[in-house]
Motif scaffolding. Structure first.
Motif, PDB file in Angstrom:
ATOM      1  N   GLN A 221     -11.778 -15.732   7.900  1.00 29.87           N
ATOM      2  CA  GLN A 221     -11.902 -17.007   7.203  1.00 29.87           C
ATOM      3  C   GLN A 221     -12.510 -16.874   5.813  1.00 29.87           C
ATOM      4  N   ARG A 222     -12.926 -15.670   5.443  1.00 29.27           N
ATOM      5  CA  ARG A 222     -13.546 -15.463   4.133  1.00 29.27           C
ATOM      6  C   ARG A 222     -12.640 -14.599   3.257  1.00 29.27           C
ATOM      7  N   PRO A 223     -12.111 -15.186   2.182  1.00 24.85           N
ATOM      8  CA  PRO A 223     -11.123 -14.461   1.370  1.00 24.85           C
ATOM      9  C   PRO A 223     -11.606 -13.104   0.876  1.00 24.85           C
ATOM     10  N   ALA A 224     -12.870 -12.999   0.474  1.00 23.21           N
ATOM     11  CA  ALA A 224     -13.364 -11.725  -0.061  1.00 23.21           C
ATOM     12  C   ALA A 224     -13.392 -10.656   1.023  1.00 23.21           C
ATOM     13  N   LEU A 225     -13.934 -11.004   2.193  1.00 26.87           N
ATOM     14  CA  LEU A 225     -13.984 -10.040   3.298  1.00 26.87           C
ATOM     15  C   LEU A 225     -12.581  -9.677   3.755  1.00 26.87           C
ATOM     16  N   ARG A 226     -11.719 -10.671   3.809  1.00 29.70           N
ATOM     17  CA  ARG A 226     -10.341 -10.430   4.257  1.00 29.70           C
ATOM     18  C   ARG A 226      -9.603  -9.501   3.296  1.00 29.70           C
ATOM     19  N   ALA A 227      -9.789  -9.714   1.994  1.00 34.18           N
ATOM     20  CA  ALA A 227      -9.098  -8.876   1.001  1.00 34.18           C
ATOM     21  C   ALA A 227      -9.588  -7.434   1.055  1.00 34.18           C
ATOM     22  N   MET A 228     -10.910  -7.243   1.186  1.00 34.61           N
ATOM     23  CA  MET A 228     -11.437  -5.881   1.271  1.00 34.61           C
ATOM     24  C   MET A 228     -10.885  -5.161   2.497  1.00 34.61           C
ATOM     25  N   MET A 229     -10.794  -5.876   3.604  1.00 33.29           N
ATOM     26  CA  MET A 229     -10.287  -5.286   4.838  1.00 33.29           C
ATOM     27  C   MET A 229      -8.814  -4.883   4.689  1.00 33.29           C
ATOM     28  N   LEU A 230      -8.013  -5.747   4.075  1.00 30.72           N
ATOM     29  CA  LEU A 230      -6.590  -5.448   3.919  1.00 30.72           C
ATOM     30  C   LEU A 230      -6.381  -4.314   2.915  1.00 30.72           C
ATOM     31  N   GLY A 231      -7.122  -4.345   1.803  1.00 33.48           N
ATOM     32  CA  GLY A 231      -7.011  -3.263   0.826  1.00 33.48           C
ATOM     33  C   GLY A 231      -7.391  -1.921   1.423  1.00 33.48           C
ATOM     34  N   ASP A 232      -8.457  -1.921   2.224  1.00 35.39           N
ATOM     35  CA  ASP A 232      -8.873  -0.692   2.904  1.00 35.39           C
ATOM     36  C   ASP A 232      -7.798  -0.182   3.851  1.00 35.39           C
ATOM     37  N   SER A 233      -7.158  -1.100   4.577  1.00 34.00           N
ATOM     38  CA  SER A 233      -6.162  -0.673   5.568  1.00 34.00           C
ATOM     39  C   SER A 233      -4.986   0.029   4.881  1.00 34.00           C
ATOM     40  N   ILE A 234      -4.550  -0.496   3.732  1.00 33.60           N
ATOM     41  CA  ILE A 234      -3.447   0.143   3.002  1.00 33.60           C
ATOM     42  C   ILE A 234      -3.901   1.486   2.435  1.00 33.60           C
ATOM     43  N   PHE A 235      -5.076   1.494   1.813  1.00 37.22           N
ATOM     44  CA  PHE A 235      -5.589   2.728   1.219  1.00 37.22           C
ATOM     45  C   PHE A 235      -5.751   3.813   2.269  1.00 37.22           C
ATOM     46  N   ASN A 236      -6.390   3.481   3.403  1.00 32.23           N
ATOM     47  CA  ASN A 236      -6.664   4.485   4.429  1.00 32.23           C
ATOM     48  C   ASN A 236      -5.391   5.030   5.061  1.00 32.23           C
ATOM     49  N   LEU A 237      -4.408   4.165   5.275  1.00 26.86           N
ATOM     50  CA  LEU A 237      -3.138   4.610   5.844  1.00 26.86           C
ATOM     51  C   LEU A 237      -2.522   5.710   4.973  1.00 26.86           C
ATOM     52  N   PHE A 238      -2.437   5.441   3.671  1.00 24.07           N
ATOM     53  CA  PHE A 238      -1.779   6.409   2.783  1.00 24.07           C
ATOM     54  C   PHE A 238      -2.687   7.583   2.434  1.00 24.07           C
ATOM     55  N   LEU A 239      -4.005   7.373   2.462  1.00 20.72           N
ATOM     56  CA  LEU A 239      -4.918   8.497   2.270  1.00 20.72           C
ATOM     57  C   LEU A 239      -4.748   9.526   3.385  1.00 20.72           C
ATOM     58  N   VAL A 240      -4.615   9.049   4.625  1.00 24.17           N
ATOM     59  CA  VAL A 240      -4.450   9.977   5.744  1.00 24.17           C
ATOM     60  C   VAL A 240      -3.084  10.650   5.700  1.00 24.17           C
ATOM     61  N   ILE A 241      -2.055   9.911   5.316  1.00 23.60           N
ATOM     62  CA  ILE A 241      -0.745  10.548   5.108  1.00 23.60           C
ATOM     63  C   ILE A 241      -0.891  11.693   4.111  1.00 23.60           C
ATOM     64  N   TYR A 242      -1.628  11.447   3.043  1.00 25.06           N
ATOM     65  CA  TYR A 242      -1.869  12.455   1.999  1.00 25.06           C
ATOM     66  C   TYR A 242      -2.695  13.617   2.551  1.00 25.06           C
TER      67      TYR A 242
END
Length: 419
Positions: A221-242
């Motif tokens: 329900q909090r845009p800032a927390l939600r955005a950080m969580m989503l940005g992290d999920s994309i970053f971590n997915l591709f970081l591990v692929i790398y």
């Protein structure tokens, strides 16, 4: 907590003990990062897909227990969780060299060690993030996170630089003895922290599902927390692929020895240390919100230098690119962790951390499998290109959120929404 000198929080004995425990535990963890895949690559001659699957098993704990871990940790004393998980992880790691010496070690044994170690790490990390506001006070969160990031960065340098030669001297399985010792000493040091938490109040009939939903609702329900969580999920997915193909690329296509691989990873640690030292200053100048998306936007594109590298000077330039990625990553994490902690009430810290971790780390096992599959199908270099592109795109959720203009940490926690 007063912090009247350049040492700041390090003048406080309890924070000093947590600082030392973090150093030892992270040293063990960084050795694992290098040694465990090398056990598979060099000792068991695992193929690309098996290395990717091992990476997936290492991080599968976030997906399996990520959400309930937060609710459970919120019911317990965080310090006790940190101590017990450190000691049990030390015992689990000890089984690898023992099995190797007994000629029993298989890739399936490594999968099991990686899985159970990863599950315990979820509980440790959730407790660790939740414990810091209690120990240092909310007014000291940026300094506390920055100092702890600095010591983690130092171990990022020393861990691979120790592990690389050790793997060459005694082999990858025996090197894990150092990891086990570091975890055990971290747990023993945490026992000496004197500041005690009050045991969280719990209802007579705790309801796990309701508590998990409460944590999820608070974050979503909090845009800032939600955005950080989503940005992290994309970053971590591709970081591990790398990362899944990085060691394979360096060892098999560039032809580096374990010592050379350790030097590359130590260089990343140097970047992380510099990021930790500059994090507070950069966050104040750029703004706590903007730095969360600017740091990866500036540093992630430099990771394309690695698949372009060949033995010689171009490999050195690529290593600098990885070090810069680490610098930006630590600056982002310090600002992000402090903002998440500042926005969340004490009673929900564990669930906030676990919810964010579940979503942002939940794709990491998939990243390991996808990285292994891409490496098998297209080669390690092509997989690094894909990982670099995905990490760069991870800035979008944070850029499109209130973080774009949120320059300071909130002085008061956001009200809890009802319903």
């Amino acid at each position: 907590m007063a912090t009247p000198s350049r040492l700041g929080l390090l003048r406080d004995p309890d924070f000093g003990r947590l600082f030392a425990a973090t150093a030892l535990g992270q040293l063990g963890d960084r050795i694992i990062f290098l040694a465990l895949p090398l056990v598979a690559i060099m000792a068991l001659h695992a193929d690309n897909f098996q290395v990717g699957l091992l990476t997936a098993m290492t991080t599968a704990g976030s997906l399996l227990v990520g959400l309930p871990a937060g609710a459970w940790v919120d019911r317990m004393r965080k310090r006790s969780v940190m101590i017990s998980t450190d000691l049990v992880r030390a015992l689990i790691l000890l089984t690898v060299p023992v099995a190797w010496w007994a000629d029993l070690l298989t890739i399936w044994w490594l999968y099991a060690v990686a899985l159970f170690h990863g599950i315990l790490t979820v509980f440790f990390d959730v407790a660790y993030v939740s414990y810091l506001p209690h120990l240092v006070g909310r007014s000291n969160l940026v300094e506390g996170n920055s100092k702890l990031s600095a010591i983690r960065s130092v171990t990022s340098i020393s861990g691979p630089s120790v592990a690389g030669p050790m793997v060459g001297l005694v082999g990858a399985p025996a090197t894990l003895l150092l990891s086990s010792a570091g975890m055990a000493m971290s747990g023993l040091l945490a026992i000496t922290i004197r500041k005690r938490e009050q045991k969280p109040e719990s209802s007579e009939r705790p309801q796990l599902v309701r508590e998990i939903k409460e944590g999820l609702r608070y974050v979503l329900q909090r845009p800032a927390l939600r955005a950080m969580m989503l940005g992290d999920s994309i970053f971590n997915l591709f970081l591990v692929i790398y990362q899944t193909m990085l060691l394979v690329f360096l060892e098999r296509e560039i032809g580096l020895s374990s010592f050379g691989v350790g030097l590359i990873l130590s260089g990343m640690g140097c970047g992380a240390l510099l990021g930790a030292l500059l994090a507070t200053r950069i966050s104040k100048r750029v703004g706590h919100g903007p730095v969360i998306w600017l740091a990866p936007l500036v540093t992630c594109p430099l990771t394309v230098l690695m698949p372009l590298a060949r033995p010689g000077w171009s490999l050195c330039v690529a290593a600098i690119g990885l070090a810069t990625l680490s610098l930006g990553g630590v600056v982002r994490v310090v600002a992000q962790s402090s903002l998440q902690q500042a926005l969340t009430p004490d009673r929900l810290l564990g669930r906030m951390s676990a919810t964010s971790r579940f979503v942002s780390w939940g794709g990491i096992p998939l990243g390991g499998v996808v990285g292994g599959a891409l490496g098998s199908g297209f080669g390690a270099a092509a997989t690094l290109w894909i990982g670099a592109a995905g990490m760069t795109l991870s800035v979008l959720p944070n850029f499109l959120s209130p973080l774009r203009v949120m320059r300071t940490l909130p002085t008061e926690k956001e009200p809890e929404l009802v319903g």
